[in-house]
Each structure stands twice: as structure tokens, then as C-alpha cells.
Design a protein around this motif. Structure first.
Motif, mmCIF file in Angstrom:
data_model
loop_
_atom_site.group_PDB
_atom_site.id
_atom_site.type_symbol
_atom_site.label_atom_id
_atom_site.label_comp_id
_atom_site.label_asym_id
_atom_site.label_seq_id
_atom_site.Cartn_x
_atom_site.Cartn_y
_atom_site.Cartn_z
ATOM 1 N N SER A 236 15.541 -0.346 -10.362
ATOM 2 C CA SER A 236 14.963 -0.288 -9.017
ATOM 3 C C SER A 236 13.648 -1.050 -8.893
ATOM 4 N N HIS A 237 13.044 -1.464 -10.000
ATOM 5 C CA HIS A 237 11.743 -2.143 -9.992
ATOM 6 C C HIS A 237 10.626 -1.228 -9.496
ATOM 7 N N LEU A 238 10.874 0.066 -9.494
ATOM 8 C CA LEU A 238 9.856 1.026 -9.065
ATOM 9 C C LEU A 238 9.134 1.548 -10.307
ATOM 10 N N GLY A 239 8.404 0.674 -10.958
ATOM 11 C CA GLY A 239 7.750 0.995 -12.219
ATOM 12 C C GLY A 239 6.361 1.564 -12.036
ATOM 13 N N ARG A 240 5.578 1.495 -13.117
ATOM 14 C CA ARG A 240 4.261 2.126 -13.112
ATOM 15 C C ARG A 240 3.322 1.490 -12.093
ATOM 16 N N THR A 241 3.331 0.154 -12.024
ATOM 17 C CA THR A 241 2.447 -0.522 -11.078
ATOM 18 C C THR A 241 2.798 -0.148 -9.647
ATOM 19 N N TRP A 242 4.086 -0.128 -9.331
ATOM 20 C CA TRP A 242 4.508 0.287 -7.991
ATOM 21 C C TRP A 242 4.104 1.727 -7.731
ATOM 22 N N PHE A 243 4.316 2.597 -8.713
ATOM 23 C CA PHE A 243 4.008 4.015 -8.549
ATOM 24 C C PHE A 243 2.521 4.199 -8.236
ATOM 25 N N ILE A 244 1.656 3.553 -9.023
ATOM 26 C CA ILE A 244 0.211 3.714 -8.839
ATOM 27 C C ILE A 244 -0.230 3.113 -7.509
ATOM 28 N N SER A 245 0.231 1.902 -7.206
ATOM 29 C CA SER A 245 -0.208 1.241 -5.969
ATOM 30 C C SER A 245 0.305 1.975 -4.736
ATOM 31 N N THR A 246 1.523 2.518 -4.798
ATOM 32 C CA THR A 246 2.069 3.243 -3.651
ATOM 33 C C THR A 246 1.363 4.573 -3.458
ATOM 34 N N ALA A 247 1.116 5.294 -4.551
ATOM 35 C CA ALA A 247 0.398 6.561 -4.442
ATOM 36 C C ALA A 247 -1.008 6.336 -3.896
ATOM 37 N N PHE A 248 -1.656 5.274 -4.357
ATOM 38 C CA PHE A 248 -3.006 4.953 -3.871
ATOM 39 C C PHE A 248 -2.990 4.615 -2.382
ATOM 40 N N LEU A 249 -2.088 3.717 -1.991
ATOM 41 C CA LEU A 249 -2.020 3.292 -0.590
ATOM 42 C C LEU A 249 -1.703 4.464 0.331
ATOM 43 N N ASN A 250 -0.687 5.232 -0.011
ATOM 44 C CA ASN A 250 -0.263 6.330 0.861
ATOM 45 C C ASN A 250 -1.299 7.441 0.928
ATOM 46 N N SER A 251 -2.041 7.661 -0.168
ATOM 47 C CA SER A 251 -3.074 8.699 -0.132
ATOM 48 C C SER A 251 -4.204 8.304 0.815
ATOM 49 N N LEU A 252 -4.510 7.000 0.903
ATOM 50 C CA LEU A 252 -5.488 6.537 1.886
ATOM 51 C C LEU A 252 -4.930 6.639 3.300
ATOM 52 N N THR A 253 -3.672 6.259 3.450
ATOM 53 C CA THR A 253 -3.068 6.206 4.778
ATOM 54 C C THR A 253 -2.881 7.583 5.377
ATOM 55 N N VAL A 254 -2.476 8.539 4.561
ATOM 56 C CA VAL A 254 -2.137 9.848 5.105
ATOM 57 C C VAL A 254 -3.346 10.532 5.729
ATOM 58 N N VAL A 255 -4.566 10.219 5.271
ATOM 59 C CA VAL A 255 -5.736 10.901 5.830
ATOM 60 C C VAL A 255 -6.098 10.377 7.212
ATOM 61 N N ILE A 256 -5.612 9.179 7.576
ATOM 62 C CA ILE A 256 -5.897 8.674 8.927
ATOM 63 C C ILE A 256 -4.612 8.530 9.746
ATOM 64 N N PHE A 257 -3.500 9.027 9.215
ATOM 65 C CA PHE A 257 -2.258 9.011 9.973
ATOM 66 C C PHE A 257 -2.458 9.836 11.243
ATOM 67 N N PRO A 258 -2.040 9.340 12.405
ATOM 68 C CA PRO A 258 -2.330 10.051 13.655
ATOM 69 C C PRO A 258 -1.910 11.515 13.665
ATOM 70 N N THR A 259 -0.793 11.835 13.010
ATOM 71 C CA THR A 259 -0.371 13.232 12.981
ATOM 72 C C THR A 259 -1.297 14.080 12.118
ATOM 73 N N THR A 260 -1.806 13.505 11.022
ATOM 74 C CA THR A 260 -2.774 14.225 10.190
ATOM 75 C C THR A 260 -4.060 14.451 10.964
ATOM 76 N N VAL A 261 -4.510 13.418 11.670
ATOM 77 C CA VAL A 261 -5.741 13.542 12.447
ATOM 78 C C VAL A 261 -5.588 14.604 13.532
ATOM 79 N N ALA A 262 -4.398 14.709 14.119
ATOM 80 C CA ALA A 262 -4.165 15.771 15.111
ATOM 81 C C ALA A 262 -4.388 17.143 14.485
ATOM 82 N N GLY A 263 -3.948 17.306 13.235
ATOM 83 C CA GLY A 263 -4.204 18.562 12.533
ATOM 84 C C GLY A 263 -5.682 18.787 12.297
ATOM 85 N N TYR A 264 -6.404 17.722 11.902
ATOM 86 C CA TYR A 264 -7.849 17.853 11.716
ATOM 87 C C TYR A 264 -8.525 18.346 12.994
ATOM 88 N N LEU A 265 -8.209 17.686 14.096
ATOM 89 C CA LEU A 265 -8.919 17.953 15.345
ATOM 90 C C LEU A 265 -8.561 19.299 15.951
#
Length: 502
Positions: A236-265
Motif C-alpha cells: 500500500s506504500h503506507l509506510g512509516r514516513t506516510w504514517f508520521i506525516s499523516t498523523a502530524f498533518l491531521n493532528s494540526l487540521t483537526v484542531v481547526i476543523f470547523p466541526t471541532t471549532v463548533a465544539g470549542y465555541l
């Protein structure tokens, strides 16, 4: 008989779902305007915020996609647990900061924040359009997911088309009436069922099919070792580099995802969000169950292929449990589609009702009319997703490929912009254009991942470089507002509480 029993159980719980949505706003009247509807009057306590935001991790993906990924690839699916846990840790800092900023300036969405930070209403419109493009596919996918669940647990008695319409009707009904508060109340029912059903299946499936965890894990390690490593089974080519970069990207994104922000507010206080960030990772433990059941299905149902692998969990359920139990588990799966779909629809309605249509003179400074406009947008967005589910099912599925990676390109504009005054409007827009263009090119030309790296992470890097360069070297728009008006701050532990107890 099995179909009758299972669909009867399902029908009862759907009626209960609508009833909870109506009870959520009983006695609150219609005078709260868009703030009461969209962020629950900023009065939700730790428990409601916890169950509402937990819905981000428990969508139809939990019952379908997680099991399907486990069945097809194995270990790479653990990126979901990784990014959600890291995202909750970031949310410990980001959530209270965004909550304080929105409360100070009377804002109700991420589009409001962008417009206020850069002092341009059209910036909110731009962010609303981008966020809608990224969120609309999730509504369509939740409709599709619920359709698959309902059709399967009804033993085929309910067709996919009717299940799609049911998902739209139930969700739209209680969202329009009860808003974020209704979603939070229904989340309680959903979470009780999710915890109960996944806890039961975690014990039942290994015992029923393998005689216990020992024999099951022994077969897994001896017969299916590729599923227990990165990059998983099947090249699948979903190796360690993909795993780390995807986890990093999504962890940043989820905190400003509009639905997450709705929960914050919607929170009553900053401390409620901090407690929530501490508690939410414990909920992630349940995500291991559908992943594990997908691996178990390798031995029980070895012939699933393509999209059929998403039915791995429910095939185990339908083939071995009585109809009433199938119905209850199906309800948990259906609510895992309905609750996040409700928040997606509500957020789209709020963004357009406030930041787009709310700029029309007839709606400006009229929260009651903005609420009506937002409710109309909710119906329109849901109906559009439903129509495309029937007519062009692949259109939004294709767009969903860039949902998280595209939304990630808002991170510099929103997060960096709220803490660094020198990030200019043109820098933020230049970075957004560069990052968004690169991620679209890489994804739609099938170049994701690039050298094993998530394409969204590479695009975010370009986004940040362009934003910084343009901010330093480009035009400097005049903004005479003080820092306290423009920038966000982390509220202290004694920050005043809004609203009454919940």
C-alpha cells in the motif's frame, strides 16, 4: 422475521433520536438567535462537550472504514488513533484560545474568526466556500455509510435509497430544530450505544469464532504477519514516513476543523475544554475494536474484496447474532453517521448564515434572521448531498480525498494569524493559494503520497513558506487595531463562565 425485528429496533431508536433533539431545546424558546442554535448559547459543560467532540472520531468510518482498512491493510489504520490523540493534546492549548477569542468578539464560527482577524468580511466568505467544499463530501459519505449499515442490518429489507433518505430526513429534522444542543444530547445516546456495542463485540467475536484472544492472536501472528507491520498488506506504500506525516498533518487540521471549532465555541468555560482534552484520548481505545474485528474477518469471511471489505464488521454481526442484537448494533452504527453529519450540516449553515448571507443588509445585526438563513442552508446542503448520492455518487467521494489535506491549508491563516500579528492578509492568502493548488495537483494526479510523504504535509510546508515570505517582503496592509483586538490569548484558569450549568 429477522428483518422485522431488526428494523423495528432501528425504528424505535430513530424516533428516540428525534425526541431527544426536541427535548434538548424545550423551554429555551426561539429568541436565542444564531448563537443559541449554532453553539448552544456557549453553555455546554464538560460531559456534553466530551460526547459531542468524541463524534469526530466515531463516524460511520469507525464501523465501516476502520474495519475495512484493518481487513485490507492492517497496521496503517492505526494512524487514526495517533492523529486524534495528538490532536486532543494540541486542543488543550488551541481550544481555550479559540473559545476566548470568539467569546470576546461575539463570533460563532471559524469564518467569523478569519474575517475578524484580517478585518475583511470577504475573507470569511472565502473560508466558508473552502470549508464547505471540504465538509460537503463528509455529509455525502455519512449518508452513504448509514445507507450501507441500515440496508445490511435489515437483511436487505430497507433499500439503500430509502436508507439514504432516512439519514437525510432524521438528521435535518433535529438539526434545524435544536442545533448544536440537540446534537450534543443525541451524542449521549450514541456514545452509550457505541461503548456498549463495541465493548461487547471486543469480547464476543474472538470467543465465538476463535475460542479466545490467545488462539486468535496466534493465528494472526503466524498466518497474517504483513497486516501487523507498516506499510501493511498489499504494497500500500503506507509506510512509516506516510504514517508520521499523516498523523502530524491531521493532528494540526483537526484542531481547526470547523466541526471541532463548533465544539470549542459551545463550551461553558475554557476549563471545560481543558478537561475535555484530557478525557478524550481515553475514548480512542474503542477505535481498536473495529480495527481488530476487521483482522478477525480475514479468517471468518476471507472473500471480501473492494468496497465489500467495509462490511467486514457487520458481516460478522449479521451471521452470528440474533436479530434484536443486530438491530441495536446497527443503531450504534447509524447514529455514528447521524451525529457527525448533523454537526457538519450545522457548521455549513452557521458559516453561510453568519459570514456570507449575514453580510446582506437585511440580515446584518439580526441574529434571528441569520438563524433562519442558516437553517435554510442546512436543508439545502443536506439535500444537495442527498441528490448527488443518488445521481453522482463518485463526485463528492472524489472530493473527499482532499478534505483533510485541503482543510489543513487553513492552519497558517487561522492558527498562525491569531498569534502572530505580522502575518499579513496577502501572506495568508498567498500561502493558502499555493498550498491548496499543490495539494489538488498531487491528489488528482495520483501522486499522493509523494516519496512516502502525505501530499497535504508537503503542501502545508509550501503554504507556510509562501505565507512568511509574502508577509515579510510583500505589501503591509494598514491595521490600526490594538493587539488585544486582533490576536487571541490563552485564557487563565479563572476565566469567567458563560451560561448556567449543563
Amino acid at each position: 422475521m429477522n428483518a422485522t425485528v431488526a428494523t423495528s429496533v432501528f425504528g424505535v431508536f430513530m424516533l428516540l433520536t428525534v425526541a431527544l433533539g426536541l427535548l434538548a431545546v424545550r423551554g429555551r424558546g426561539r429568541g436565542g438567535g444564531i448563537t443559541e442554535w449554532s453553539v448552544g448559547g456557549r453553555s455546554l459543560g464538560t460531559v456534553f462537550i466530551w460526547v459531542l467532540m468524541a463524534g469526530e472520531g466515531y463516524t460511520s468510518f469507525s464501523y465501516l472504514g476502520a474495519a475495512g482498512w484493518g481487513y485490507n491493510f492492517g497496521a496503517p489504520v492505526l494512524y487514526v488513533v495517533a492523529y486524534l490523540s495528538c490532536g486532543y493534546a494540541l486542543g488543550y492549548l488551541v481550544g481555550p484560545t479559540l473559545w476566548s477569542y470568539a467569546r470576546q468578539h461575539g463570533l460563532v464560527s471559524i469564518t467569523d474568526m478569519a474575517a475578524h482577524r484580517y478585518g475583511r468580511p470577504w475573507v470569511g466568505t472565502l473560508v466558508a466556500v473552502l470549508a464547505t467544499v471540504c465538509l460537503l463530501p463528509y455529509i455525502q459519505l455519512q449518508i452513504t455509510g448509514m445507507g450501507v449499515v441500515v440496508s445490511t442490518i435489515s437483511y436487505g429489507a430497507i433499500s439503500l435509497n430509502w436508507a439514504y433518505f432516512l439519514a437525510f430526513a432524521v438528521t435535518t429534522g433535529f438539526v434545524v430544530v435544536s442545533g448544536l444542543r440537540g446534537s450534543a444530547w443525541v451524542s449521549v445516546l450514541k456514545d452509550v450505544l457505541v461503548i456498549g456495542t463495541l465493548g461487547f463485540l471486543a469480547l464476543y467475536v474472538p470467543l465465538h469464532y476463535f475460542g479466545g484472544y490467545g488462539p486468535f492472536l496466534h493465528r494472526l501472528t503466524t498466518e497474517k504477519p504483513p497486516w501487523l507491520t507498516l506499510s501493511g498488506h498489499g504494497g500500500s506504500h503506507l509506510g512509516r514516513t506516510w504514517f508520521i506525516s499523516t498523523a502530524f498533518l491531521n493532528s494540526l487540521t483537526v484542531v481547526i476543523f470547523p466541526t471541532t471549532v463548533a465544539g470549542y465555541l459551545g463550551a461553558r468555560s475554557a476549563n471545560a475544554l481543558r478537561r475535555n482534552a484530557v478525557l478524550l484520548p481515553f475514548y480512542n481505545v474503542l477505535l481498536y475494536v473495529p480495527m481488530l474485528l476487521g483482522l478477525a474477518a480475514l479468517f471468518v469471511i476471507p472473500s471480501l474484496t473492494g468496497a465489500g471489505s467495509n462490511l467486514a464488521l457487520f458481516k460478522l454481526v449479521v451471521d452470528s447474532l440474533p436479530a434484536w442484537a443486530v438491530g441495536v448494533i446497527g443503531v450504534a452504527g447509524a447514529l455514528s453517521s447521524i451525529v457527525p453529519m448533523a454537526v457538519f450540516m450545522l457548521v455549513i449553515g452557521t458559516m453561510w448564515g453568519r459570514s456570507v448571507l449575514g453580510t446582506v443588509p437585511a440580515l446584518a445585526d439580526r441574529p434571528d434572521r441569520q438563524r433562519l438563513a442558516a437553517q435554510a442552508v442546512v436543508v439545502a446542503a443536506g439535500a444537495l448531498a442527498l441528490i448527488l448520492t443518488y445521481t453522482r455518487p463518485d463526485t463528492l467521494v472524489r472530493l473527499s480525498l482532499i478534505s483533510y489535506e485541503g482543510m489543513a491549508q487553513l492552519v497558517p491563516m487561522v492558527l498562525l494569524g491569531l498569534v502572530w500579528r505580522k502575518l499579513t492578509l496577502w501572506g495568508a492568502l498567498g500561502g493558502l493559494l499555493a498550498g491548496g493548488g499543490l495539494v489538488c495537483f498531487l491528489v488528482f494526479t495520483d501522486r499522493d503520497p509523494v516519496w512516502g510523504v502525505n501530499a497535504g504535509a508537503l503542501a502545508l510546508g509550501l503554504n507556510l513558506v509562501v505565507a512568511l515570505m509574502v508577509s515579510w517582503l510583500g505589501p503591509q496592509p494598514a491595521d490600526d487595531r490594538p493587539d488585544s483586538e486582533v490576536l487571541a490569548r490563552d485564557p487563565g484558569p479563572d476565566e469567567a463562565v458563560v451560561g448556567g450549568p449543563v
